[in-house]
Design a protein around this motif. Sequence first.
Motif, PDB file in Angstrom:
ATOM      1  N   GLY A 369       0.748  -1.227   0.000  1.00 51.90           N
ATOM      2  CA  GLY A 369       0.000   0.000   0.000  1.00 51.90           C
ATOM      3  C   GLY A 369       0.790   1.296   0.000  1.00 51.90           C
ATOM      4  O   GLY A 369       0.241   2.334   0.287  1.00 51.90           O
ATOM      5  N   VAL A 370       2.054   1.288  -0.324  1.00 51.81           N
ATOM      6  CA  VAL A 370       2.825   2.521  -0.331  1.00 51.81           C
ATOM      7  C   VAL A 370       3.218   2.837  -1.762  1.00 51.81           C
ATOM      8  O   VAL A 370       3.839   2.023  -2.423  1.00 51.81           O
ATOM      9  CB  VAL A 370       4.075   2.398   0.548  1.00 51.81           C
ATOM     10  CG1 VAL A 370       4.865   3.693   0.513  1.00 51.81           C
ATOM     11  CG2 VAL A 370       3.682   2.056   1.966  1.00 51.81           C
ATOM     12  N   ARG A 371       2.852   4.028  -2.255  1.00 52.72           N
ATOM     13  CA  ARG A 371       3.122   4.328  -3.642  1.00 52.72           C
ATOM     14  C   ARG A 371       3.517   5.775  -3.832  1.00 52.72           C
ATOM     15  O   ARG A 371       3.179   6.646  -3.046  1.00 52.72           O
ATOM     16  CB  ARG A 371       1.885   4.028  -4.504  1.00 52.72           C
ATOM     17  CG  ARG A 371       1.540   2.554  -4.546  1.00 52.72           C
ATOM     18  CD  ARG A 371       2.649   1.750  -5.208  1.00 52.72           C
ATOM     19  NE  ARG A 371       2.346   0.369  -5.182  1.00 52.72           N
ATOM     20  CZ  ARG A 371       2.650  -0.432  -4.177  1.00 52.72           C
ATOM     21  NH1 ARG A 371       3.250   0.032  -3.120  1.00 52.72           N
ATOM     22  NH2 ARG A 371       2.347  -1.706  -4.219  1.00 52.72           N
ATOM     23  N   HIS A 372       4.246   5.998  -4.925  1.00 55.03           N
ATOM     24  CA  HIS A 372       4.626   7.337  -5.338  1.00 55.03           C
ATOM     25  C   HIS A 372       4.005   7.573  -6.704  1.00 55.03           C
ATOM     26  O   HIS A 372       4.408   6.963  -7.689  1.00 55.03           O
ATOM     27  CB  HIS A 372       6.152   7.431  -5.399  1.00 55.03           C
ATOM     28  CG  HIS A 372       6.651   8.769  -5.835  1.00 55.03           C
ATOM     29  ND1 HIS A 372       7.957   8.977  -6.215  1.00 55.03           N
ATOM     30  CD2 HIS A 372       6.038   9.967  -5.950  1.00 55.03           C
ATOM     31  CE1 HIS A 372       8.112  10.234  -6.543  1.00 55.03           C
ATOM     32  NE2 HIS A 372       6.967  10.854  -6.401  1.00 55.03           N
ATOM     33  N   VAL A 373       3.035   8.461  -6.757  1.00 55.98           N
ATOM     34  CA  VAL A 373       2.330   8.773  -7.994  1.00 55.98           C
ATOM     35  C   VAL A 373       2.866  10.089  -8.547  1.00 55.98           C
ATOM     36  O   VAL A 373       3.024  11.068  -7.813  1.00 55.98           O
ATOM     37  CB  VAL A 373       0.814   8.886  -7.748  1.00 55.98           C
ATOM     38  CG1 VAL A 373       0.108   9.445  -8.977  1.00 55.98           C
ATOM     39  CG2 VAL A 373       0.233   7.518  -7.386  1.00 55.98           C
ATOM     40  N   VAL A 374       3.158  10.105  -9.837  1.00 51.39           N
ATOM     41  CA  VAL A 374       3.527  11.340 -10.526  1.00 51.39           C
ATOM     42  C   VAL A 374       2.324  11.789 -11.339  1.00 51.39           C
ATOM     43  O   VAL A 374       1.798  11.023 -12.155  1.00 51.39           O
ATOM     44  CB  VAL A 374       4.754  11.135 -11.434  1.00 51.39           C
ATOM     45  CG1 VAL A 374       4.998  12.377 -12.288  1.00 51.39           C
ATOM     46  CG2 VAL A 374       5.989  10.842 -10.593  1.00 51.39           C
ATOM     47  N   ALA A 375       1.851  13.005 -11.091  1.00 58.13           N
ATOM     48  CA  ALA A 375       0.666  13.540 -11.779  1.00 58.13           C
ATOM     49  C   ALA A 375       1.114  14.545 -12.834  1.00 58.13           C
ATOM     50  O   ALA A 375       1.851  15.488 -12.536  1.00 58.13           O
ATOM     51  CB  ALA A 375      -0.269  14.200 -10.778  1.00 58.13           C
ATOM     52  N   MET A 376       0.681  14.330 -14.077  1.00 58.00           N
ATOM     53  CA  MET A 376       1.058  15.212 -15.185  1.00 58.00           C
ATOM     54  C   MET A 376      -0.204  15.757 -15.839  1.00 58.00           C
ATOM     55  O   MET A 376      -0.773  15.147 -16.746  1.00 58.00           O
ATOM     56  CB  MET A 376       1.906  14.429 -16.197  1.00 58.00           C
ATOM     57  CG  MET A 376       2.411  15.257 -17.388  1.00 58.00           C
ATOM     58  SD  MET A 376       3.550  16.579 -16.936  1.00 58.00           S
ATOM     59  CE  MET A 376       2.718  18.022 -17.597  1.00 58.00           C
ATOM     60  N   PRO A 377      -0.693  16.935 -15.383  1.00 58.92           N
ATOM     61  CA  PRO A 377      -1.900  17.516 -15.994  1.00 58.92           C
ATOM     62  C   PRO A 377      -1.574  18.260 -17.282  1.00 58.92           C
ATOM     63  O   PRO A 377      -0.422  18.647 -17.522  1.00 58.92           O
ATOM     64  CB  PRO A 377      -2.371  18.497 -14.910  1.00 58.92           C
ATOM     65  CG  PRO A 377      -1.105  18.940 -14.235  1.00 58.92           C
ATOM     66  CD  PRO A 377      -0.179  17.741 -14.260  1.00 58.92           C
ATOM     67  N   TRP A 378      -2.585  18.458 -18.109  1.00 56.07           N
ATOM     68  CA  TRP A 378      -2.436  19.364 -19.242  1.00 56.07           C
ATOM     69  C   TRP A 378      -2.303  20.775 -18.675  1.00 56.07           C
ATOM     70  O   TRP A 378      -2.984  21.128 -17.720  1.00 56.07           O
ATOM     71  CB  TRP A 378      -3.656  19.257 -20.155  1.00 56.07           C
ATOM     72  CG  TRP A 378      -3.637  20.185 -21.326  1.00 56.07           C
ATOM     73  CD1 TRP A 378      -4.178  21.428 -21.395  1.00 56.07           C
ATOM     74  CD2 TRP A 378      -3.044  19.944 -22.601  1.00 56.07           C
ATOM     75  NE1 TRP A 378      -3.967  21.988 -22.617  1.00 56.07           N
ATOM     76  CE2 TRP A 378      -3.270  21.103 -23.389  1.00 56.07           C
ATOM     77  CE3 TRP A 378      -2.346  18.887 -23.164  1.00 56.07           C
ATOM     78  CZ2 TRP A 378      -2.823  21.211 -24.699  1.00 56.07           C
ATOM     79  CZ3 TRP A 378      -1.901  18.991 -24.474  1.00 56.07           C
ATOM     80  CH2 TRP A 378      -2.137  20.132 -25.228  1.00 56.07           C
ATOM     81  N   PRO A 379      -1.403  21.608 -19.224  1.00 57.83           N
ATOM     82  CA  PRO A 379      -1.171  22.928 -18.639  1.00 57.83           C
ATOM     83  C   PRO A 379      -2.299  23.920 -18.929  1.00 57.83           C
ATOM     84  O   PRO A 379      -2.203  24.772 -19.815  1.00 57.83           O
ATOM     85  CB  PRO A 379       0.158  23.369 -19.273  1.00 57.83           C
ATOM     86  CG  PRO A 379       0.261  22.603 -20.548  1.00 57.83           C
ATOM     87  CD  PRO A 379      -0.431  21.305 -20.309  1.00 57.83           C
TER      88      PRO A 379
END
Length: 714
Positions: A369-379
């Motif tokens: 249950g331990v995670r590192h999420v990278v979020a890449m939104p449209w600018p």
Amino acid sequence: MDPNESPPNQFRHVVAMPYPGRGHINPMMNLCKRLVRRYPNLHVTFVVTEEWLGFIGPDPKPDRIHFSTLPNLIPSELVRAKDFIGFIDAVYTRLEEPFEKLLDSLNSPPPSVIFADTYVIWAVRVGRKRNIPVVSLWTMSATILSFFLHSDLLISHGHALFEPSEEEVVDYVPGLSPTKLRDLPPIFDGYSDRVFKTAKLCFDELPGARSLLFTTAYELEHKAIDAFTSKLDIPVYAIGPVIPFEELSVQNDNKEPNYIQWLEEQPEGSVLYISQGSFLSVSEAQMEEIVKGLRESGVRFLWVARGGELKLKEALEGSLGVVVSWCDQLRLSSALCSFLSPHFSHPQSHSNQKHVPHPMNPIKPQPLGVRHVVAMPWPGRGHINPMLNLCKSLVRRDPNLTVTFVVTEEWLGFIGSDPKPNRIHFATLPNIIPSELVRANDFIAFIDAVLTRLEEPFEQLLDRLNSPSTAIIADTYIIWAVRVGTKRNIPVASFWTTSATILSLFINSDLLASHGHFPIEPSESKLDEIVDYIPGLSPTRLSDLQILHGYSHQVFNIFKKSFGELYKAKYLLFPSAYELEPKAIDFFTSKFDFPVYSTGPLIPLEELSVGNENRELDYFKWLDEQPESSVLYISQGSFLSVSEAQMEEIVVGVREAGVKFFWVARGGELKLKEALESSLGVVVSCEICRGAVAKGGSSDANIDAFIKDITKIV
């Protein structure tokens, strides 16, 4: 940890805490090397004292094994044998606090699991306190641990204290073959008794570990391993000898060291193997006695000397042996007949290395249950806001989830001061796309810049992250995100920020074409025809589908490539409630071979409710006083802008119409208030959405399911 599970290519952060001694550090390091070779997204923080980092720092290691150090608060490795009990006590009492501080200092994400030597007594306690599972690694044979744990049986049989000459046989310790008393280590005798009593405290912590690893093969010690499997209520794994098979085979495929060639020329069973190890030392007088004995006995020998190699070679010149500073134990031939070593605890690992295969039960962690999420939104604000609200929702629900939120440097300036949970950290891409303030002037050029200029700096950013990404959540319009994830073996969740129905319309544009409805010009007579064949789309006039003509058609053709990448994603997220768009969402569920989640409207519900339970905002009070459906809602959004003349025209129209209105202005609020003095407005709530996002609603359950998906080890 379930040995029947096979982890996907997702990231794990393991903290390895070996006991500070070469016979413990080496197997822990080799285990970590083996794991990172098997699982390309695994990351290891390997913890040693500052002194030990100096000893092993130059040794070759995979890129994803990084060292962290504890201060030198324990006796030096060079002198620990002089007061071993004092050394043990120091390890037990002085390293726990700096280890906890080290855990606090580790960059995101937090550790998924701690791999700790069984002798590190406080490791299970630290893990329990922080809710981090601890895997206990026993670096010697399973049989010797069984002997230690069943020492009470020696007492009950009257075998606790005995003379070395005693011929009685011990045949009641699980996993231990019938053995004469004189051949057993005297754990209750004098100094050994003191050491054993100190070390025995560690064994009491074993039931609190998540699992137990033995550096042996099940076939070698099946009785002992079966005894632990039945005794402990945790999984027990025999992982095979933890020695660097891969490195040795790579380095020595085409060449034989001199000592190997010499060994192969000796008769079978004729060579004595001597290794002093790295812990106990002998006096100069003792060393001279050993050298004299070897010379006078005329026996063939291979002596692995840690230091003093040249002096030994001179002393043994003309004898029938070879002295080396290091040897490849895996490749020692059948010429060896016996071993002279201070270690009594793991005879199996020496005697069978050459010709006995070592099957290995793979180490497969269970969901941690331990995670590192990278979020890449449209600018763009209409994309960044829902992505940020999604991330806020995820970290609120999962206390072990950390997010790196990626924006341009310009956008960080816009939103950097907004409140965010501690576990959402910003990372930036350079300002190499047109500014947010002017992007509407040439939107097609802006799109092209995002699609062609940001992929490389995003990959460079991933390389710079202290901990690799477990998953990427990327706006569906970021066409290169799935490609980057596929290349790096990182699963990508595609996030569509508008309605599921609109995406269905876009993806099914071929249906429009087959009906003669795409592309089409505004002047064509077909504009009043009804489109009723798009999954999830209610019957709609062709003229109301703005993507089909003019400038929107050009934009659509550029973005269409992004929809082709959707098939390679691992998840698809909609900021909608299933109850609002069941047909469209069902269409995507049947179309794609991966999970589709409707997360509900991604607006900061929690933030809006906190602190406002007992007070109404002024505009809500005003709205509640207005007749039903009497207020016009005006919001310009953040993308398209109007000229000053156009704004004045809108203001005049609203004022002269005498309509009640609620206007959300992004900038120029005071000026609008002056121009519209004595005018009004409204917001309506959607009860369907409220039910979906409420606890237990469909969207609430979908977010939980998505978190479970990206935090599981299959």
